[in-house]
Design a protein around this motif. Sequence first.
Motif, mmCIF file in Angstrom:
data_model
loop_
_atom_site.group_PDB
_atom_site.id
_atom_site.type_symbol
_atom_site.label_atom_id
_atom_site.label_comp_id
_atom_site.label_asym_id
_atom_site.label_seq_id
_atom_site.Cartn_x
_atom_site.Cartn_y
_atom_site.Cartn_z
ATOM 1 N N THR A 124 0.838 -1.196 0.000
ATOM 2 C CA THR A 124 0.000 0.000 0.000
ATOM 3 C C THR A 124 0.877 1.252 0.000
ATOM 4 N N LYS A 125 0.245 2.383 -0.222
ATOM 5 C CA LYS A 125 0.945 3.667 -0.176
ATOM 6 C C LYS A 125 1.143 4.096 1.273
ATOM 7 N N ASN A 126 2.311 4.720 1.576
ATOM 8 C CA ASN A 126 2.511 5.263 2.911
ATOM 9 C C ASN A 126 2.560 6.790 2.861
ATOM 10 N N ARG A 140 4.288 0.759 1.712
ATOM 11 C CA ARG A 140 4.352 -0.039 2.942
ATOM 12 C C ARG A 140 4.096 -1.492 2.548
ATOM 13 N N ARG A 166 7.136 -5.664 8.596
ATOM 14 C CA ARG A 166 6.669 -4.368 8.091
ATOM 15 C C ARG A 166 7.850 -3.624 7.494
ATOM 16 N N GLU A 181 8.799 -0.007 5.449
ATOM 17 C CA GLU A 181 8.399 1.312 4.968
ATOM 18 C C GLU A 181 9.516 1.837 4.070
#
Length: 376
Positions: free
Chosen positions: A311-313, A319, A370, A372
């Motif tokens: 997904t977009k962060n 992310r 996770r 980023e």
Amino acid sequence: MDELGTARRLSAAVLAVSDQLTVPEVLQTIVDTARELAGAEYAALGVPDDGGSFAQFLVSGMSAEQQAAIGPLPRQHGFLAVMLREPATQRLDDIRADPRFGWWPAAHPALTAFLGVPVTSGDEILGALFLANKPGGFTANDEELVRVLAAHAAIALTHARLYARSRELTIAEERARIAHDLHDAVAQRLFGLRLTVQAADLLLDRDPKAARARLSEVSALAREAAEELHAAVLELRPARLAEDGLPSVLRKQVQILDRASGADGPRLTYAEDTPPPLPLAHQAVVLRVAQEALHNAVRHASADQITVSLTKNGNNGVRLLVRDDGVGFDVDGTVRAGRSLGLRSMRDRACSVRGDATISSSPGAGTTVRLEVPGA
């Protein structure tokens, strides 16, 4: 700095090698410590690549603005090249007076007193520590201190190299296993296809309706065999990030692993929510971290479900989340026991593109990786 203070700073740098820091963080600690303990204005540590430049070049004593003004990473020339060819310490009152001195860019600060110590493992030169501009020049004690730090830089680099080789071997073994499993599946499909064709041939004259039913089975078996072969080709060829893009490559890899895990293995699913385009180097980091996390989950988690999302962060980047509902583990205990190379590898990759990687887990509660990664 007094002897006790020196010992403490040296101890902190040495302990960084065995701590949970990434290799770039360890090397930066070593560079900063070398500059401080030797009383130098500048220090750097270079790790060469195979293209005449440097895979890593860490600097202490210069601001980010100064480094940007100097330009891209240096090439292996002048004293940089000398240190990478000759496994000997170089201690000079004025580097510019030595005939081996080459040049530096216009924005580069002027250097005088110079101390260069190779970073070696056996007979191999892994890199070099460079220090410059100490009032009154460098001493034999400075040289001895920097040698200790160079030895620990060699340990960090050797550990990183051994881990990379171990991962390459493991990935090759995993690819071979997947190829073998897919080959067996295709062989079974083709064997069934041949038997069904033979049955249809026997029924063709006496029972055309039954023969048509068998031919319908042939069509289904042929389609399934083609899908298995397509999956094998996708898995065994290199990922084409530049052509296909990260979401497509990641989606295909999850689908392939799901197919290869079989009926007794975990179910793997992939989801995305308009991830923005990233530079190719950033895409490669996300893919490699995803592969590492998936590899660990499939082999060690004993999970029923593994989910991957992209997904977009908030940094106009992406992310990545890789979650499993498996057995989980004690993250802190694993780090203390020195078995955290996988986490270090992920953090190293993330650090290379100014990103951040974390692992959350506990016994019986599954694991979440996770990542980023910022945008360009």
